[in-house]
Design an enzyme around this catalytic site. Sequence first.
Site, PDB file in Angstrom:
ATOM      1  CD  GLU A   1      -2.875  -0.814  -0.250  1.00 49.11           C
ATOM      2  OE1 GLU A   1      -2.958   0.525  -0.679  1.00 49.11           O
ATOM      3  OE2 GLU A   1      -3.526  -1.723  -0.406  1.00 49.11           O
TER       4      GLU A   1
HETATM    5  C1  LIG Z   1       2.723  -9.640   0.534  1.00 51.95           C
HETATM    6  C2  LIG Z   1       2.396  -8.476  -0.437  1.00 51.95           C
HETATM    7  C3  LIG Z   1       1.000  -8.216  -0.912  1.00 51.95           C
HETATM    8  C4  LIG Z   1       0.812  -7.227  -1.757  1.00 51.95           C
HETATM    9  N1  LIG Z   1      -0.572  -6.951  -1.994  1.00 51.95           N
HETATM   10  C5  LIG Z   1      -0.481  -6.221  -3.196  1.00 51.95           C
HETATM   11  C6  LIG Z   1      -1.850  -6.069  -3.760  1.00 51.95           C
HETATM   12  O1  LIG Z   1      -2.991  -6.797  -3.180  1.00 51.95           O
HETATM   13  N2  LIG Z   1      -2.164  -5.379  -4.905  1.00 51.95           N
HETATM   14  C7  LIG Z   1      -1.039  -4.789  -5.560  1.00 51.95           C
HETATM   15  O2  LIG Z   1      -1.244  -4.072  -6.509  1.00 51.95           O
HETATM   16  N3  LIG Z   1       0.261  -4.621  -5.036  1.00 51.95           N
HETATM   17  C8  LIG Z   1       0.329  -5.572  -3.857  1.00 51.95           C
HETATM   18  N4  LIG Z   1       1.896  -5.727  -3.400  1.00 51.95           N
HETATM   19  C9  LIG Z   1       2.881  -5.065  -4.128  1.00 51.95           C
HETATM   20  C10 LIG Z   1       3.303  -3.849  -3.061  1.00 51.95           C
HETATM   21  O3  LIG Z   1       2.381  -2.593  -3.055  1.00 51.95           O
HETATM   22  C11 LIG Z   1       4.690  -3.284  -3.547  1.00 51.95           C
HETATM   23  O4  LIG Z   1       5.555  -4.131  -3.316  1.00 51.95           O
HETATM   24  C12 LIG Z   1       4.986  -1.920  -3.111  1.00 51.95           C
HETATM   25  O5  LIG Z   1       4.023  -0.807  -3.594  1.00 51.95           O
HETATM   26  C13 LIG Z   1       6.599  -1.685  -3.232  1.00 51.95           C
HETATM   27  O6  LIG Z   1       6.772  -1.812  -4.956  1.00 51.95           O
HETATM   28  P1  LIG Z   1       7.885  -2.658  -5.137  1.00 51.95           P
HETATM   29  O7  LIG Z   1       8.017  -3.834  -4.650  1.00 51.95           O
HETATM   30  O8  LIG Z   1       8.031  -2.580  -6.796  1.00 51.95           O
HETATM   31  O9  LIG Z   1       9.172  -1.798  -4.578  1.00 51.95           O
HETATM   32  P2  LIG Z   1      10.183  -0.616  -5.307  1.00 51.95           P
HETATM   33  O10 LIG Z   1       9.003   0.147  -5.907  1.00 51.95           O
HETATM   34  O11 LIG Z   1      11.017  -1.322  -6.172  1.00 51.95           O
HETATM   35  O12 LIG Z   1      10.679   0.049  -3.985  1.00 51.95           O
HETATM   36  C14 LIG Z   1      12.176  -0.494  -3.679  1.00 51.95           C
HETATM   37  C15 LIG Z   1      12.521   0.741  -2.505  1.00 51.95           C
HETATM   38  O13 LIG Z   1      12.632   2.041  -3.150  1.00 51.95           O
HETATM   39  C16 LIG Z   1      12.131   2.990  -2.602  1.00 51.95           C
HETATM   40  N5  LIG Z   1      11.340   3.929  -3.676  1.00 51.95           N
HETATM   41  C17 LIG Z   1      10.847   3.674  -4.699  1.00 51.95           C
HETATM   42  N6  LIG Z   1      10.368   4.913  -5.182  1.00 51.95           N
HETATM   43  C18 LIG Z   1      10.628   5.836  -4.324  1.00 51.95           C
HETATM   44  C19 LIG Z   1      10.578   7.161  -4.276  1.00 51.95           C
HETATM   45  N7  LIG Z   1       9.702   7.735  -5.360  1.00 51.95           N
HETATM   46  N8  LIG Z   1      11.043   8.002  -3.375  1.00 51.95           N
HETATM   47  C20 LIG Z   1      11.703   7.344  -2.300  1.00 51.95           C
HETATM   48  N9  LIG Z   1      11.965   5.912  -2.291  1.00 51.95           N
HETATM   49  C21 LIG Z   1      11.350   5.217  -3.351  1.00 51.95           C
HETATM   50  C22 LIG Z   1      10.992   2.245  -1.749  1.00 51.95           C
HETATM   51  O14 LIG Z   1      10.551   3.096  -0.505  1.00 51.95           O
HETATM   52  C23 LIG Z   1      11.716   0.939  -1.458  1.00 51.95           C
HETATM   53  O15 LIG Z   1      12.228   0.981  -0.187  1.00 51.95           O
HETATM   54  C24 LIG Z   1       2.078  -6.489  -2.259  1.00 51.95           C
HETATM   55  C25 LIG Z   1       3.304  -6.808  -2.008  1.00 51.95           C
HETATM   56  C26 LIG Z   1       3.486  -7.761  -1.226  1.00 51.95           C
HETATM   57  C27 LIG Z   1       5.137  -7.985  -0.702  1.00 51.95           C
END
Ligand SMILES: Cc1cc2nc3c(=O)[nH]c(=O)nc-3n(C[C@H](O)[C@H](O)[C@H](O)COP(=O)(O)OP(=O)(O)OC[C@H]3O[C@@H](n4cnc5c(N)ncnc54)[C@H](O)[C@@H]3O)c2cc1C
Length: 601
Positions: free
Chosen positions: A443
């Site tokens: 989220e």
């Molecule tokens: C168990 C689980 C359940 C989930 N459920 C859902 C769901 O139901 N529906 C859905 O759509 N998604 C879901 N997600 C996805 C989740 O919302 C994403 O994992 C999350 O938004 C982060 O995206 P990412 O994993 O690609 O990390 P990334 O976006 O690659 O982030 C990696 C790091 O970079 C940082 N970062 C990235 N951009 C910025 C920025 N602009 N400024 C500062 N820091 C930044 C982040 O804070 C993080 O520390 C789920 C994930 C998990 C693990």
Amino acid sequence: MSYVAPIKDMLFTLEHVAGLGDLARLPGLGESGLDTAQAVLEECARLNQDVVAPLNRVGDVQPATLHDGVVRTTPGFADAFRAYAEGGWQGLQHPETVGGQGLPKAIGTPCVEMLNAANLSFALCPLLTDGAIEALLTAGSEIQQQRYIPPMIEGRWTGTMNLTEPQAGSDLAQVRTRAVAQADGSYRLFGQKIYITYGEHDLAENIIHLVLARTLDAPEGVKGLSLFIVPKFLVNEDGSLGSRNDVWCASIEHKLGIKASPTAVLLYGDGHGEVGSGAVGYRIGDEGRGLEYMFIMMNAARFAVGMQGVAVADRAYQKAVSYARDREQSRDVAGSPAAVPIIRHPDVRRMLMTMRALTEGARSLAYFAAAACDRAHHSPDAAERARERALYEFLVPIVKGWSTELSIEVTSLGVQVHGGMGFIEETGAAQFYRDARILTIYEGTTAIQANDLIGRKTLRDGGKFVSGLIDAVRATAREAIASSDPTITRIGRQLDAGASAFAQALEGLIASSRADIRAGFAGSVPYLKLAGLVLSAWQLSRAALAACSSLEAGAPDAAFLGAKIITAAFFADHLLPQTAAIALAISEGPGSVMALDEALF
Ligand SMILES: Cc1cc2nc3c(=O)[nH]c(=O)nc-3n(C[C@H](O)[C@H](O)[C@H](O)COP(=O)(O)OP(=O)(O)OC[C@H]3O[C@@H](n4cnc5c(N)ncnc54)[C@H](O)[C@@H]3O)c2cc1C
């Protein structure tokens, strides 16, 4: 019993922090005051304590499984879900026009807390269904609302949120799933979504996926995204289920925590459904406004994830207290004939008080925010509605970011209180820690919440809204300082110092952002944490003032009221002073965050 809902604290917070008495008199809230809240909370506690909480450990050791595209949830989940739905809990906060009960969010919020404290993995299914209902209520057509919402409220169907793709996590501008318009007004969707919570399961007969996708010829970036309803089974005119749609679960993830919640990879348009090639979808609202609509769902879900933080923190606290009473180890530092229960050691007390104060602080801030949301919807005065909406929107990233960050600290302290037994799985303390770890990630990570807080909600109006909030904190501090009770006076002084730190951080943030926007954003998460500390202390101070007045008026339950004051005092003495250091880091330290050359990492 492994979980006891803290109903007394919930009701006290609803009355004195959220102002439920006044809230209930607003039009459309059906006089849902404290009596209603008490009856609802007691009923909710029974279900969660007796039925849902015992399944928490079962889910950890017998997680959801996938065989031949079919996900089987943890044994017992299906019956518990039926009990949840039959009790009417899914519709608690939703309007009566679609089959809900239309209760205020302020009353719904402690119920969300209880469900999550009982079982985070289980609670995720209703949590996302709530978000889907909310998005449809705001942006869906009347036909879509009538077709899809009542079965979700009845628990026959559930909802999901499909945003994430392998290349599109925090950055949804990169979403690639395609939606191809059909002659009959529907769409066919093609693409892959990952990490979809309850994307496939056996708790309900249908799953309503809300999917962010890009129509053909749509512009690049977020302006090209639209939102679609993609049911697992198509729905006939009469509401019965039709063909199996072309959306499939390819796998579910093995995770650190929340193991019982199936996290699915979903394939859209894999071509082996009963509908031909492409998942059949129906657009919600206007083309190109998908992210805007999804934000409605995300705001509801972000607030609820914040409540997950409060919930798991409370569960960990309860477990730690119970262990600390039983475990005898070492003599009392002031002398004792034999080893004493560890709750008598000052450092264990410090840990328990930290857990308690953080949890109650986050709870009070969240309930305060929920009441603001209710006023934003129901106040007859347009200016008040606008003010309360701004307040709620300001608080959502803090409730999400701060309550979830502290849940990691609280559950980690819970492990520490257990000593070696905390590291051993049987006690369950480790599960809370592992489960809490996702809350700062999904989220929107804490950084994404903090970016929202400083970008849209602080810098956009030059800090005007926040300054007004700091003034309100100062007003409470003045009231507390004027108290004849020395503990309340001390709380007031610390709160005033916290407000000054907030103001200093705000000034530093504005100044450094003007000079170099990256320097401003370097302090974003510390700023969110500072805001969480000060605003939670504000609510705890209001609670302490109310407890003090009740005591002076001779109210019963002096022990509970005294505990409210002591907890607020601990927060003020031990947690609030952190704000001075954070403010200093924000105003003086942003340069060193970005100073090291990228090549030198
Ligand atoms: C168990 C689980 C359940 C989930 N459920 C859902 C769901 O139901 N529906 C859905 O759509 N998604 C879901 N997600 C996805 C989740 O919302 C994403 O994992 C999350 O938004 C982060 O995206 P990412 O994993 O690609 O990390 P990334 O976006 O690659 O982030 C990696 C790091 O970079 C940082 N970062 C990235 N951009 C910025 C920025 N602009 N400024 C500062 N820091 C930044 C982040 O804070 C993080 O520390 C789920 C994930 C998990 C693990």
